[in-house]
Scaffold this motif. Structure first.
Motif, PDB file in Angstrom:
ATOM      1  N   HIS A 184       0.808  -1.228   0.000  1.00  0.00           N
ATOM      2  CA  HIS A 184       0.000   0.000   0.000  1.00  0.00           C
ATOM      3  C   HIS A 184       0.834   1.268   0.000  1.00  0.00           C
ATOM      4  CE1 HIS A 184      -2.565  -3.142   2.052  1.00  0.00           C
ATOM      5  NE2 HIS A 184      -3.336  -2.798   1.008  1.00  0.00           N
ATOM      6  N   LYS A 185       2.168   1.159   0.033  1.00  0.00           N
ATOM      7  CA  LYS A 185       3.081   2.304  -0.012  1.00  0.00           C
ATOM      8  C   LYS A 185       2.831   3.272   1.127  1.00  0.00           C
ATOM      9  CE  LYS A 185       4.678   0.725  -3.903  1.00  0.00           C
ATOM     10  NZ  LYS A 185       3.791  -0.437  -3.991  1.00  0.00           N
ATOM     11  N   LYS A 186       2.490   2.704   2.300  1.00  0.00           N
ATOM     12  CA  LYS A 186       2.269   3.533   3.471  1.00  0.00           C
ATOM     13  C   LYS A 186       3.202   3.084   4.584  1.00  0.00           C
ATOM     14  CE  LYS A 186      -2.595   4.746   2.673  1.00  0.00           C
ATOM     15  NZ  LYS A 186      -3.962   4.764   3.264  1.00  0.00           N
ATOM     16  N   GLU A 187       3.392   4.005   5.543  1.00  0.00           N
ATOM     17  CA  GLU A 187       4.288   3.700   6.649  1.00  0.00           C
ATOM     18  C   GLU A 187       3.680   2.599   7.515  1.00  0.00           C
ATOM     19  OE1 GLU A 187       6.378   5.905  10.498  1.00  0.00           O
ATOM     20  OE2 GLU A 187       5.178   7.043   9.056  1.00  0.00           O
ATOM     21  N   THR A 188       4.546   1.610   7.890  1.00  0.00           N
ATOM     22  CA  THR A 188       4.085   0.507   8.741  1.00  0.00           C
ATOM     23  C   THR A 188       4.313   0.901  10.190  1.00  0.00           C
ATOM     24  OG1 THR A 188       6.257  -0.497   8.463  1.00  0.00           O
ATOM     25  CG2 THR A 188       4.532  -1.272   7.005  1.00  0.00           C
ATOM     26  N   ASP A 189       3.283   1.545  10.821  1.00  0.00           N
ATOM     27  CA  ASP A 189       3.416   2.033  12.192  1.00  0.00           C
ATOM     28  C   ASP A 189       2.413   1.388  13.140  1.00  0.00           C
ATOM     29  OD1 ASP A 189       1.220   3.093  11.051  1.00  0.00           O
ATOM     30  OD2 ASP A 189       1.613   5.182  11.623  1.00  0.00           O
ATOM     31  N   LEU A 190       1.718   0.304  12.696  1.00  0.00           N
ATOM     32  CA  LEU A 190       0.761  -0.403  13.540  1.00  0.00           C
ATOM     33  C   LEU A 190       1.221  -1.851  13.729  1.00  0.00           C
ATOM     34  CD1 LEU A 190      -2.569   0.898  11.936  1.00  0.00           C
ATOM     35  CD2 LEU A 190      -1.475   1.702  14.039  1.00  0.00           C
ATOM     36  N   TYR A 191       0.752  -2.484  14.800  1.00  0.00           N
ATOM     37  CA  TYR A 191       1.170  -3.862  15.121  1.00  0.00           C
ATOM     38  C   TYR A 191      -0.057  -4.695  15.492  1.00  0.00           C
ATOM     39  CZ  TYR A 191       3.719  -7.764  17.160  1.00  0.00           C
ATOM     40  OH  TYR A 191       4.225  -9.000  17.433  1.00  0.00           O
ATOM     41  N   CYS A 192      -0.230  -5.836  14.811  1.00  0.00           N
ATOM     42  CA  CYS A 192      -1.325  -6.762  15.105  1.00  0.00           C
ATOM     43  C   CYS A 192      -0.768  -7.868  15.984  1.00  0.00           C
ATOM     44  CB  CYS A 192      -1.903  -7.332  13.812  1.00  0.00           C
ATOM     45  SG  CYS A 192      -3.166  -8.599  14.105  1.00  0.00           S
ATOM     46  N   GLU A 193      -1.243  -7.910  17.246  1.00  0.00           N
ATOM     47  CA  GLU A 193      -0.744  -8.926  18.167  1.00  0.00           C
ATOM     48  C   GLU A 193      -1.325 -10.303  17.862  1.00  0.00           C
ATOM     49  OE1 GLU A 193      -1.036  -7.988  22.237  1.00  0.00           O
ATOM     50  OE2 GLU A 193      -0.088  -6.003  22.051  1.00  0.00           O
ATOM     51  N   ASP A 194      -2.502 -10.345  17.229  1.00  0.00           N
ATOM     52  CA  ASP A 194      -3.079 -11.643  16.885  1.00  0.00           C
ATOM     53  C   ASP A 194      -2.200 -12.384  15.868  1.00  0.00           C
ATOM     54  OD1 ASP A 194      -5.026 -10.761  18.504  1.00  0.00           O
ATOM     55  OD2 ASP A 194      -6.645 -10.790  17.031  1.00  0.00           O
ATOM     56  N   HIS A 195      -1.685 -11.622  14.886  1.00  0.00           N
ATOM     57  CA  HIS A 195      -0.847 -12.235  13.850  1.00  0.00           C
ATOM     58  C   HIS A 195       0.636 -11.948  14.058  1.00  0.00           C
ATOM     59  CE1 HIS A 195      -4.818 -12.118  11.836  1.00  0.00           C
ATOM     60  NE2 HIS A 195      -4.380 -13.215  11.189  1.00  0.00           N
ATOM     61  N   GLN A 196       0.955 -11.141  15.102  1.00  0.00           N
ATOM     62  CA  GLN A 196       2.336 -10.784  15.410  1.00  0.00           C
ATOM     63  C   GLN A 196       3.050 -10.262  14.169  1.00  0.00           C
ATOM     64  OE1 GLN A 196       4.246 -14.137  17.273  1.00  0.00           O
ATOM     65  NE2 GLN A 196       2.995 -14.010  19.133  1.00  0.00           N
ATOM     66  N   SER A 197       2.446  -9.220  13.565  1.00  0.00           N
ATOM     67  CA  SER A 197       3.025  -8.647  12.353  1.00  0.00           C
ATOM     68  C   SER A 197       2.857  -7.132  12.367  1.00  0.00           C
ATOM     69  CB  SER A 197       2.360  -9.232  11.108  1.00  0.00           C
ATOM     70  OG  SER A 197       0.973  -8.907  11.095  1.00  0.00           O
ATOM     71  N   VAL A 198       3.809  -6.436  11.709  1.00  0.00           N
ATOM     72  CA  VAL A 198       3.773  -4.977  11.552  1.00  0.00           C
ATOM     73  C   VAL A 198       2.968  -4.658  10.305  1.00  0.00           C
ATOM     74  CG1 VAL A 198       5.161  -2.903  11.279  1.00  0.00           C
ATOM     75  CG2 VAL A 198       5.997  -4.788  12.707  1.00  0.00           C
ATOM     76  N   CYS A 199       2.050  -3.678  10.416  1.00  0.00           N
ATOM     77  CA  CYS A 199       1.142  -3.380   9.313  1.00  0.00           C
ATOM     78  C   CYS A 199       1.027  -1.867   9.132  1.00  0.00           C
ATOM     79  CB  CYS A 199      -0.260  -3.945   9.569  1.00  0.00           C
ATOM     80  SG  CYS A 199      -0.267  -5.673  10.094  1.00  0.00           S
ATOM     81  N   CYS A 200       0.499  -1.520   7.970  1.00  0.00           N
ATOM     82  CA  CYS A 200       0.107  -0.129   7.746  1.00  0.00           C
ATOM     83  C   CYS A 200      -1.386  -0.002   8.034  1.00  0.00           C
ATOM     84  CB  CYS A 200       0.435   0.299   6.318  1.00  0.00           C
ATOM     85  SG  CYS A 200      -0.579  -0.509   5.051  1.00  0.00           S
ATOM     86  N   SER A 201      -1.902   1.227   7.951  1.00  0.00           N
ATOM     87  CA  SER A 201      -3.318   1.442   8.293  1.00  0.00           C
ATOM     88  C   SER A 201      -4.251   0.734   7.317  1.00  0.00           C
ATOM     89  CB  SER A 201      -3.618   2.942   8.302  1.00  0.00           C
ATOM     90  OG  SER A 201      -3.288   3.513   7.032  1.00  0.00           O
ATOM     91  N   THR A 202      -3.876   0.669   6.060  1.00  0.00           N
ATOM     92  CA  THR A 202      -4.723  -0.010   5.074  1.00  0.00           C
ATOM     93  C   THR A 202      -4.750  -1.516   5.326  1.00  0.00           C
ATOM     94  OG1 THR A 202      -4.146   1.688   3.453  1.00  0.00           O
ATOM     95  CG2 THR A 202      -5.135  -0.358   2.610  1.00  0.00           C
ATOM     96  N   CYS A 203      -3.607  -2.087   5.702  1.00  0.00           N
ATOM     97  CA  CYS A 203      -3.562  -3.519   6.024  1.00  0.00           C
ATOM     98  C   CYS A 203      -4.510  -3.839   7.179  1.00  0.00           C
ATOM     99  CB  CYS A 203      -2.143  -3.935   6.399  1.00  0.00           C
ATOM    100  SG  CYS A 203      -0.977  -3.931   5.018  1.00  0.00           S
ATOM    101  N   ILE A 204      -4.500  -2.974   8.219  1.00  0.00           N
ATOM    102  CA  ILE A 204      -5.369  -3.207   9.372  1.00  0.00           C
ATOM    103  C   ILE A 204      -6.828  -3.152   8.945  1.00  0.00           C
ATOM    104  CG2 ILE A 204      -6.105  -2.273  11.589  1.00  0.00           C
ATOM    105  CD1 ILE A 204      -3.445  -3.694  11.713  1.00  0.00           C
ATOM    106  N   ALA A 205      -7.164  -2.170   8.093  1.00  0.00           N
ATOM    107  CA  ALA A 205      -8.562  -1.990   7.694  1.00  0.00           C
ATOM    108  C   ALA A 205      -9.048  -3.116   6.793  1.00  0.00           C
ATOM    109  CB  ALA A 205      -8.727  -0.643   6.983  1.00  0.00           C
TER     110      ALA A 205
END
Length: 661
Positions: free
Chosen positions: A182-203
């Protein structure tokens, strides 16, 4: 802001971010074996340097002749590894690493280094050259990716133009990665999947996940917990265990090598002791052999001299008997007659004495063949001397008579059926070996009828022949193969894995000139087994038995037929020519056949119920013909003794011995 404004801050590479390397000849860092750039360079004592892998291949491919050195691939200087006791595959690792070559290789690689675009590499698009270096995020960007990220790059960020020969130092600023999708900064973390994500990935992909925090919150959570410390403790524990395991493997490797060295030393010592024993054994046997030979030869020489002196005297008397002087002078004639009578009487007295003292001495080396025998303790070697007293015929065998001197019962306690002796061998030591097809055995007897040994077989044996001093071949006609039997210390043992497949039925057998000659009776064929082919001879009737004429090296064969004018006995020459010896007449239904040392042939007439003798001049005479002789099956002769078997049901459990006189 004007388009492209954020990209106008391209800076010239400063001295603290780039490093020029000296010009170095690339050939100095090439391996002389693979001609590629040196990898893990190892220097030999002669200062020649090679890749560790190339050096290892060179050493291990050299023939392993138990040496502790190898020649240098360049100058051929004999090179000794640091620890020659190590396996050859570890020698290359022992040599020192050439750090000078390592540094030179790094400098050469920096001169020719090409930086790739990081975003393109994440999309698995390779070999896209970078145009600028984004210092704050330590990223290399191509022109296309630079255009896509113009809105992300701040005015105060530093973009360094990439040129050849530069060394880009990593930035100490906090790194920030961008989502390649998504060409966005990865500043979020999903503890369920233990992975770093961007806002679009989370949504999109993680909207159902329960625990999603910012990357900084998750970092604070990790710092406040014992996860890092627990991980360090587990890493330390795993490292200790792995180190212990590695040491244990090294010890096992060392123990393996030590064990190999010990066994090699033991084998060397065993070989030396074995050679010493063999040398002593050879010396003892040679001394005993020389002593025996001299003693027996002296006895024979004395007998020979006595016989030759008497022979010369007789020849002289014969010559004088034809002289005219003796015929004309009465006194000389009477004196000569008296002299001749004395010589005749003296010869007749001496000859039985010589014959009585004459023994057949056979010398052989008695040893155990460990390849075929099952004995736990093989006999290395001993001299075996056999002395046999044999009768001697003073007149030609074509005028000899046969006298029955013994009848042996060959039925043993373990026999389940009536005996059927189809193969006989009268051995030089007085033993008799026979093939009992009725009970599927080979038996060994003494002349007095004592059973020495019996060998059960997996099939019906037919005929026997000698192959070597203590080796007998037996035809297994139903299985179409030849088995070999070893006679050792009056015992019979079957050679293991020594069966010879004939490819067709086999009845009679003889061994001559290094090859087996056999009969396929019902097919009326004679064939010989050679290394390369199967030679065949076709007859009109049934050839059952064969024997070898040691004088001419011909094969003598009998034919089972009663048709008048059919061939009854034939001769097969070494060049494959078959000639007739005699026709059906006095002999009918030819079976067992044998040849004595003078070339006289003996044949069983199974239909004519007799044994005939054929001299070398072709004279045929009946040797044995009595009421007790019923369907003679096969025979064997040695010296003045002949042994005979019968096929009739009431006599088949016995064999008869005859003395020729």
């Amino acid at each position: 802001m004007e388009e492209g404004g954020k990209a106008d801050n391209l800076a010239t590479v400063s001295s603290d971010l780039t490093e020029k390397s000296a010009a170095i000849d690339p050939r100095l860092t090439e391996c002389p074996v693979c001609l590629d750039q040196l990898r893990h360079p190892k220097s030999l004592p002669c200062l020649h340097t090679f890749c560790e892998e190339c050096l290892d291949i060179y050493i291990t491919q050299k023939p392993d002749t138990l040496t502790n050195s190898f020649p240098c691939p360049i100058c051929r200087l004999e090179t000794v590894p640091v620890d020659p006791k190590e396996e050859r595959g570890n020698w290359a690792k022992q040599f020192p690493t050439n750090n000078l070559i390592v540094e030179m290789s790094k400098m050469c690689s920096r001169e020719s280094q090409v930086y790739e675009c990081d975003p393109c590499k994440k999309r698995n698009v390779r070999n896209i050259a970078a145009k600028v270096w984004w210092k704050e995020y330590n990223r290399f960007l191509c022109d296309a990716c630079l255009d896509k990220l113009r809105d992300v790059i701040d005015d105060d960020h530093t973009l360094v133009e990439v040129t050849s020969g530069q060394k880009f130092l990593s930035s100490t600023s906090p790194t920030c990665t961008y989502c390649p999708k998504h060409k966005k900064e990865t500043d979020l973390y999903c503890e369920d999947h233990q992975s770093v994500c961007c806002s679009t990935c989370i949504a999109v992909a993680h909207r159902r996940c329960e625990v999603v925090t910012t990357l900084s919150e998750h970092g604070d959570k990790v710092r406040s917990s014992t996860q890092i410390q627990d991980m360090r403790s587990e890493l330390q524990e795993v490292a200790v265990n792995m180190e212990s395991l590695a040491k244990h493997i090294k010890r096992q490797t060392q123990n393996l090598g030590d064990g190999r060295d010990v066994v090699m030393e033991q084998m060397t010592d065993l070989r030396q002791r074995f050679e010493t024993h063999l040398n002593k054994l050879q010396e003892d046997i040679t001394d005993e052999l020389d002593t025996t030979y001299k003693e027996e030869k002296k006895k024979l020489d004395d007998m020979l001299n006595k016989c030759e002196r008497m022979y010369m005297g007789i020849k002289t008397t014969q010559a004088l008997s034809e002289s005219d002087v003796i015929q004309d002078d009465d006194m000389q004639m009477v004196s000569f007659l008296h002299r001749g009578c004395l010589e005749i009487r003296s010869c007749k007295n001496i000859m039985p004495q010589v014959v009585q003292a004459l023994t057949s001495v056979e010398i052989s080396l008695d040893y155990e063949d460990a390849l075929f025998m099952d004995d736990a303790t093989p006999i290395l070697g001993r001299l075996h001397i056999t002395r046999t007293r044999r009768g001697f015929l003073f007149k030609q065998l074509c005028h000899a008579e046969a006298k029955e001197v013994g009848k042996l019962c060959i039925k043993t306690a373990s026999d389940q059926k009536r005996c059927q002796v189809t193969g006989l061998l009268y051995l030089s030591n007085g033993h008799i070996i026979l093939a009992d097809g009725g009970n599927n055995k080979v038996k060994l007897f003494q002349e007095n009828g004592e059973l020495l040994d019996e060998l059960p077989l997996q099939g019906q044996p037919w005929d026997l022949c000698m192959v070597a001093k203590n080796t007998v071949a037996v035809t297994m006609q139903s299985k179409q193969l030849i088995s070999k039997i070893r006679m050792k210390s009056s015992k019979l043992k079957l050679y293991r894995n020594a069966d010879i497949k004939t490819g067709k039925p086999c009845h009679g057998i003889t061994y001559t000139d290094g090859q087996y000659v056999l009969t396929a009776a019902l097919a009326s064929e004679i064939y010989c087994l050679t290394k390369d082919d199967l030679a065949l001879h076709k007859l009109t009737s049934y050839p059952y038995y064969l024997a070898n004429d040691s004088i001419s090296n011909d094969v003598i064969g009998s034919v089972y037929t009663s048709t008048v004018d059919d061939t009854a006995v034939f001769r097969l020459s070494p060049d494959g020519v078959i000639t007739e010896i005699t026709k059906v007449g006095l002999l009918k239904g030819g079976n067992g056949v044998d040849v004595d040392g003078e070339g006289n042939v003996y044949v069983c007439g199974r239909i004519s119920n007799n044994v005939v003798q054929i001299s070398r001049d072709g004279t045929v005479r009946e040797l044995v013909n009595s009421e007790d002789l019923q369907q003679p099956y096969t025979l064997s002769i040695y010296g003045s003794k002949l042994v005979l078997s019968n096929a009739a049901s009431d006599t088949s459990n016995h064999i008869t011995i005859y003395e020729l006189f």
